[in-house]
Scaffold this motif. Structure first.
Motif, PDB file in Angstrom:
ATOM      1  N   LEU A 250       0.815  -1.211   0.000  1.00  0.00           N
ATOM      2  CA  LEU A 250       0.000   0.000   0.000  1.00  0.00           C
ATOM      3  C   LEU A 250       0.850   1.263   0.000  1.00  0.00           C
ATOM      4  O   LEU A 250       0.501   2.250  -0.665  1.00  0.00           O
ATOM      5  CB  LEU A 250      -0.927   0.004   1.218  1.00  0.00           C
ATOM      6  CG  LEU A 250      -2.075  -1.002   1.200  1.00  0.00           C
ATOM      7  CD1 LEU A 250      -2.870  -0.945   2.495  1.00  0.00           C
ATOM      8  CD2 LEU A 250      -3.010  -0.763   0.013  1.00  0.00           C
ATOM      9  N   THR A 251       1.946   1.266   0.745  1.00  0.00           N
ATOM     10  CA  THR A 251       2.785   2.466   0.809  1.00  0.00           C
ATOM     11  C   THR A 251       3.740   2.572  -0.364  1.00  0.00           C
ATOM     12  O   THR A 251       4.293   3.650  -0.609  1.00  0.00           O
ATOM     13  CB  THR A 251       3.614   2.483   2.108  1.00  0.00           C
ATOM     14  OG1 THR A 251       4.482   1.339   2.126  1.00  0.00           O
ATOM     15  CG2 THR A 251       2.717   2.462   3.336  1.00  0.00           C
ATOM     16  N   GLY A 252       3.943   1.473  -1.074  1.00  0.00           N
ATOM     17  CA  GLY A 252       4.924   1.473  -2.153  1.00  0.00           C
ATOM     18  C   GLY A 252       6.356   1.437  -1.652  1.00  0.00           C
ATOM     19  O   GLY A 252       7.299   1.627  -2.421  1.00  0.00           O
ATOM     20  N   VAL A 253       6.546   1.166  -0.355  1.00  0.00           N
ATOM     21  CA  VAL A 253       7.869   1.119   0.253  1.00  0.00           C
ATOM     22  C   VAL A 253       7.990  -0.201   1.009  1.00  0.00           C
ATOM     23  O   VAL A 253       7.213  -0.468   1.936  1.00  0.00           O
ATOM     24  CB  VAL A 253       8.095   2.301   1.225  1.00  0.00           C
ATOM     25  CG1 VAL A 253       9.448   2.184   1.900  1.00  0.00           C
ATOM     26  CG2 VAL A 253       7.963   3.626   0.490  1.00  0.00           C
ATOM     27  N   ASP A 254       8.938  -1.039   0.608  1.00  0.00           N
ATOM     28  CA  ASP A 254       9.134  -2.304   1.301  1.00  0.00           C
ATOM     29  C   ASP A 254       9.529  -2.071   2.753  1.00  0.00           C
ATOM     30  O   ASP A 254      10.097  -1.021   3.105  1.00  0.00           O
ATOM     31  CB  ASP A 254      10.223  -3.121   0.605  1.00  0.00           C
ATOM     32  CG  ASP A 254       9.765  -3.667  -0.745  1.00  0.00           C
ATOM     33  OD1 ASP A 254       8.543  -3.760  -0.956  1.00  0.00           O
ATOM     34  OD2 ASP A 254      10.637  -3.954  -1.585  1.00  0.00           O
ATOM     35  N   TYR A 255       9.260  -3.055   3.581  1.00  0.00           N
ATOM     36  CA  TYR A 255       9.679  -2.967   4.986  1.00  0.00           C
ATOM     37  C   TYR A 255      11.146  -2.544   5.026  1.00  0.00           C
ATOM     38  O   TYR A 255      12.000  -3.148   4.366  1.00  0.00           O
ATOM     39  CB  TYR A 255       9.478  -4.309   5.682  1.00  0.00           C
ATOM     40  CG  TYR A 255       9.973  -4.308   7.107  1.00  0.00           C
ATOM     41  CD1 TYR A 255       9.187  -3.811   8.135  1.00  0.00           C
ATOM     42  CD2 TYR A 255      11.255  -4.770   7.422  1.00  0.00           C
ATOM     43  CE1 TYR A 255       9.651  -3.775   9.446  1.00  0.00           C
ATOM     44  CE2 TYR A 255      11.723  -4.740   8.728  1.00  0.00           C
ATOM     45  CZ  TYR A 255      10.917  -4.243   9.731  1.00  0.00           C
ATOM     46  OH  TYR A 255      11.388  -4.200  11.013  1.00  0.00           O
ATOM     47  N   PRO A 256      11.495  -1.509   5.800  1.00  0.00           N
ATOM     48  CA  PRO A 256      12.792  -0.853   5.608  1.00  0.00           C
ATOM     49  C   PRO A 256      13.984  -1.393   6.387  1.00  0.00           C
ATOM     50  O   PRO A 256      15.111  -0.949   6.146  1.00  0.00           O
ATOM     51  CB  PRO A 256      12.500   0.592   6.044  1.00  0.00           C
ATOM     52  CG  PRO A 256      11.362   0.505   7.003  1.00  0.00           C
ATOM     53  CD  PRO A 256      10.558  -0.681   6.604  1.00  0.00           C
ATOM     54  N   TRP A 257      13.798  -2.323   7.328  1.00  0.00           N
ATOM     55  CA  TRP A 257      14.906  -2.731   8.180  1.00  0.00           C
ATOM     56  C   TRP A 257      15.305  -4.174   7.896  1.00  0.00           C
ATOM     57  O   TRP A 257      14.649  -4.868   7.116  1.00  0.00           O
ATOM     58  CB  TRP A 257      14.554  -2.540   9.654  1.00  0.00           C
ATOM     59  CG  TRP A 257      13.816  -1.256   9.919  1.00  0.00           C
ATOM     60  CD1 TRP A 257      12.534  -1.115  10.339  1.00  0.00           C
ATOM     61  CD2 TRP A 257      14.302   0.084   9.723  1.00  0.00           C
ATOM     62  NE1 TRP A 257      12.188   0.220  10.434  1.00  0.00           N
ATOM     63  CE2 TRP A 257      13.254   0.974  10.056  1.00  0.00           C
ATOM     64  CE3 TRP A 257      15.526   0.619   9.297  1.00  0.00           C
ATOM     65  CZ2 TRP A 257      13.395   2.356   9.983  1.00  0.00           C
ATOM     66  CZ3 TRP A 257      15.666   1.992   9.235  1.00  0.00           C
ATOM     67  CH2 TRP A 257      14.615   2.849   9.569  1.00  0.00           C
ATOM     68  N   THR A 258      16.370  -4.646   8.523  1.00  0.00           N
ATOM     69  CA  THR A 258      16.908  -5.973   8.208  1.00  0.00           C
ATOM     70  C   THR A 258      16.241  -7.096   8.984  1.00  0.00           C
ATOM     71  O   THR A 258      16.499  -8.269   8.721  1.00  0.00           O
ATOM     72  CB  THR A 258      18.422  -6.016   8.497  1.00  0.00           C
ATOM     73  OG1 THR A 258      18.648  -5.672   9.859  1.00  0.00           O
ATOM     74  CG2 THR A 258      19.157  -5.028   7.594  1.00  0.00           C
ATOM     75  N   LYS A 259      15.393  -6.759   9.975  1.00  0.00           N
ATOM     76  CA  LYS A 259      14.613  -7.760  10.693  1.00  0.00           C
ATOM     77  C   LYS A 259      13.394  -7.076  11.267  1.00  0.00           C
ATOM     78  O   LYS A 259      13.344  -5.842  11.366  1.00  0.00           O
ATOM     79  CB  LYS A 259      15.418  -8.403  11.845  1.00  0.00           C
ATOM     80  CG  LYS A 259      15.655  -7.481  13.050  1.00  0.00           C
ATOM     81  CD  LYS A 259      16.237  -8.245  14.227  1.00  0.00           C
ATOM     82  CE  LYS A 259      16.335  -7.389  15.490  1.00  0.00           C
ATOM     83  NZ  LYS A 259      17.410  -6.406  15.477  1.00  0.00           N
TER      84      LYS A 259
END
Length: 832
Positions: A250-259
């Protein structure tokens, strides 16, 4: 806001901290931390006075402060650390930085026994089951109790975090775990966080946990739960991967952290905390089989997860814009609910948010959502910030449409990724993607205190649908501007006719040509008015709306409006809705509530018939509604629900209502449930609330016993509130005053509120004393509100008046019900 509250501005910042390397040794038994903090800094100002670096640091025993210059003007860097001049006053560390420094590393060796920020748990004689744990909670500005830093949301830095604990413990922190297994067995854990984060999102949790592994593609998604709670953890967190995928799409931004880790601790002071990549949750998030019947932890899980984008990836510049963190996180609870459960559940969640916000305005205060006036930042983490912020985002989504709304979020997150934001940044992104001017919407929703209070009256005559709109306004209050949506159901038409008008005046009359009288009219069907809306319409229209409308919101609106009528036709219509398994549960619950307010014998029969309905949330509403009937029959039915219902929340609601009946059998039933264990202690709390509403002073002794340390916190808080409701004696006031020094801040809030309910001005001294020494700003805020209101409301007289009024209303309704039946019998005997 409270009188005397000052406007908050940010302080000068001539140096930036780019990285902090922490080495911490945690002494669990002593509640102490020994630390070395190395702060990589660079000069950003060359003006006079810019040689002082000021760091937040509370109650440290500082061993040494030294500096290494890594980049200097006109010279070579230093290879070693050298002692540096500094001043420390137990609140801030001020270091004199040489004029030639452009970049450097400041090293601080210290120890501390944090009174906030880091919490050390251990069992004792009263609570032998409490685990040994250490955890941090740094929001809003409590990282300063753990390590020296710029403790503000607009300052972000990368981190290396080394933690030493006793062997056998596990440590969770931000970033990637880089220490080997051998080191971990010895209690040495090292984490590397290569993405910058503000200090309030720093976390350490240490203790013994069971790990449950999950993934989203290559992303690790572990859950850490107390040992022996694996099944509850799997039950509780199972939807996390789907949420991560949905929010990324929905945001067009993948989950941003490594975990994305979630860890469950004991005695946590919030429900959850969105530490970057590693959320901490309180123990009540874990659901046993009975709680899972009608409880979901998805709201809390979705809320903290959404923060990983809104708050962690992009962070409010200062706390006055914190709705950009909390409003988004709250709204994404509803986004998940809509995806997972459908539109009716989405609308239901929004209506709960609206009631919460309106309650705060009605009982405490009103303020602009964007607000710089507060004593401590936590003061504004309230229903305005969370719930009203969420409703504003819903309003904007409807106004812009899904495509433009989510495109704006993608632009907003991408443009400010890793940075800090203000409300205007979101405004500009939404205007760019939609082409609309949104300044008026933002001004009325976010920058202005209050909300529209609207009465909408519907009538039909001479082929005209007439809608009268009136705003209730204070003497110096200008009208709010809002869109009024109407869905008109015309006879024979399958689709509703949508009408939208912009309302700008305090009063307006809207006229729509209609060849035929509408079956019904749904007011504000998409719930875009953030305010109170009262609907007045002909009874037959409301009954058709209740029976024919497709949406749960439309049916709920009709049920709420029909609660003011007690004619047999209306009662039958409400009873039919309540009984129908095809109707959305929220509308059935609204029908139950309306029948409870009507209170006639016929209304009781419908509720009693629904007491065994399959849906637990409908049964809960039925149990709540039955409390309006002060009859032995109602009490017996409620006693059965309290003792036997498979849903613990239904049983808890039945306990409260049982007390409201004021029937003799209630006392023994409720006392018998005081020590029954349940998820989150909701059954015991319900029994305590019921005893308070019973108004039987025999309950004072068992309630007082349950205020002592060792009783679960939720039950203690319920008992404290109950004592103030049950008695206004000096002994009760003194009992409460002694509890003002309890270690639990939530309990101290409950004590302050209870003293306010007593309305005894003799409590001023104890409240003022606690105000002067309490470290928790939430407690101080509540005490200030209680002191403001103490003695002003004549609560003791009001309580007696309310009881008398309640009796008169009940007697009036019973009389009217008898008259109605007599008229019906008389009409039936008349010759035709």
């Amino acid at each position: 806001m409270l009188h005397g509250t000052e406007r908050v501005y940010e302080r000068p910042r001539p140096f930036l901290i780019d990285h902090i390397a922490l080495s911490l040794r945690l002494h669990a038994d002593e509640g102490r931390v020994d630390g070395v903090a190395e702060l990589s800094l660079r000069r950003v100002a060359t003006s006079a006075g810019s040689q002082i670096l000021r760091l937040d640091a509370v109650a440290f025993a500082i061993e040494s402060v030294s500096l290494r210059v890594t980049k200097r003007a006109g010279g070579s860097p230093q290879k070693r650390f050298s002692a540096v001049d500094h001043v420390y006053d137990d609140e801030a560390l001020e270091v004199v930085i040489p004029d030639h420094l452009r970049e450097g590393v400041l090293r601080v060796r210290y120890s501390a026994k944090p009174r906030r920020g880091m919490y050390f748990l251990a069992p004792d004689d009263a609570v032998p089951h409490r685990p040994r744990q250490i955890w941090t909670q740094c929001q809003d500005e409590d990282a300063r109790h753990i390590f020296p830093c710029h403790d503000k949301p607009h300052v972000k830095q990368t981190m290396d975090i080394a933690v030493q604990v006793e062997p056998g413990w596990f440590v969770l922190s931000n970033g990637d775990l880089v220490s080997g297994r051998a080191a971990q067995k010895k209690g040495d854990f090292r984490y590397r966080m290569r993405d910058a984060l503000p200090s309030y999102l720093f976390t350490i949790v240490a203790g013994e946990f069971e790990r449950i592994d999950d993934t989203v593609g290559d992303l690790p998604v572990p859950y850490y739960v107390p040992r022996g709670r694996r099944a509850d953890g799997e039950r509780t967190f199972k939807n996390t991967p789907a949420m991560i995928r949905l929010f990324g799409e929905l945001t067009g931004v993948d989950y941003p952290w490594t975990k994305y880790a979630q860890i469950v601790v004991s005695d946590f002071i919030f429900g959850g905390m969105e530490n970057t990549g590693a959320t901490t949750m309180y123990e009540h998030i874990l659901l046993d089989e009975r709680a899972a019947i009608d409880v979901s932890s998805d709201d809390l899980i979705a809320h903290e997860l959404a923060h990983q984008w809104f708050g962690d990836l992009v962070t409010c510049r200062d706390w006055s814009h914190a709705w950009l963190n909390e409003g988004f996180a709250t709204y994404f609870e509803h986004v998940w609910r809509r995806h997972h459960l459908g539109e009716d559940e989405y609308q239901r969640g929004l209506s709960v948010d609206l009631r919460a916000y309106l309650s705060e305005v009605g009982h405490r205060y009103k303020r602009p959502v964007v607000c710089q006036d507060y004593e401590a930042p936590i003061d504004i983490f309230d229903r305005h910030l969370y719930e009203k912020g969420s409703l504003i985002l819903h309003q904007l989504r409807i106004k812009l449409g899904d495509e433009a709304f989510f495109a704006a979020l993608k632009l907003y997150l991408g443009r400010h990724r890793g940075g800090v934001v203000e409300t205007r940044d979101l405004l500009r992104a939404m205007e760019e993607t939609s082409g609309q001017s949104l300044e008026e919407t933002f001004e009325h929703g976010l920058l202005r205190a209050g909300h529209p209070r609207v009465t909408v009256k519907i009538s039909y005559a001479d082929q005209l649908l007439v809608v009268n709109v009136k705003q209730s306004l204070g003497s110096d209050e200008r009208p709010f501007v809002f869109d009024l949506q109407l869905d008109v159901a015309l006879p024979g038409k399958r689709r509703l006719q949508r009408e939208t008008r912009r309302v700008r005046q305090g009063g307006d009359t809207l006229v729509f040509p209609c060849d035929e009288r509408p079956d019904y009219v749904v007011v504000d069907p998409e719930m875009i008015i953030i305010g109170s809306v009262t609907v007045e319409a002909p009874a037959d229209m409301l009954r058709k709306q209740l029976a024919q409308a497709a949406s749960g919101r439309a049916k709920t609106q009709a049920a709420d409006a029909l609660a003011k009528r007690d004619d047999p036709t209306t009662i039958a219509a409400l009873g039919e809705t309540l009984a129908s398994g095809r109707v959305f549960w929220g509308a059935r619950a609204a029908a139950a509530s309306a029948l409870g307010r009507i209170r006639t014998p016929d209304a009781y029969e419908h509720l009693a018939s629904a007491a065994k309905t399959k849906h637990p949330k409908v049964r809960r509403a039925v149990a709540a509604a039955l409390g309006h009937f002060r009859t032995e029959a109602a009490a017996k039915l409620l006693a059965r629900l309290a003792g036997d219902d498979e849903s613990v929340l239904v049983a808890s609601s039945a306990c409260r209502s049982l007390g409201m009946t004021r029937q003799p059998l209630a006392y023994d039933t409720l006392v018998g449930l005081l020590d029954r264990e349940s998820w989150a202690d909701v059954l015991r709390a319900g029994a305590i609330d019921g005893l308070a509403k019973l108004r039987d002073e025999r309950a004072l002794a068992p309630l007082t016993e349950r205020t002592v340390y060792g009783v679960p916190t939720r039950a203690r808080r319920a008992a404290i509130s109950a004592l103030a409701e049950l008695s206004q004696s000096r002994e009760i006031r003194e009992t409460l005053e002694e509890l003002l020094e309890d270690a639990d801040p939530h309990l101290r809030v409950s004590v302050a509120l209870a003293l306010g309910d007593l309305d005894d001005t003799e409590a001023r001294g104890a409240l003022r004393n606690q105000l002067g020494r309490d470290l928790d700003a939430r407690v101080r805020r509540r005490i200030r509100e209680v002191l403001r209101d103490l003695g002003r409301k004549n609560k003791r007289d009001l309580r007696a008046i309310r009881d008398e009024l309640e009796t008169l209303r009940r007697e009036h309704r019973e009389l009217m019900a008898r008259l109605t039946k007599l008229e019906q019998k008389r009409a039936a005997k008349r010759p035709k």
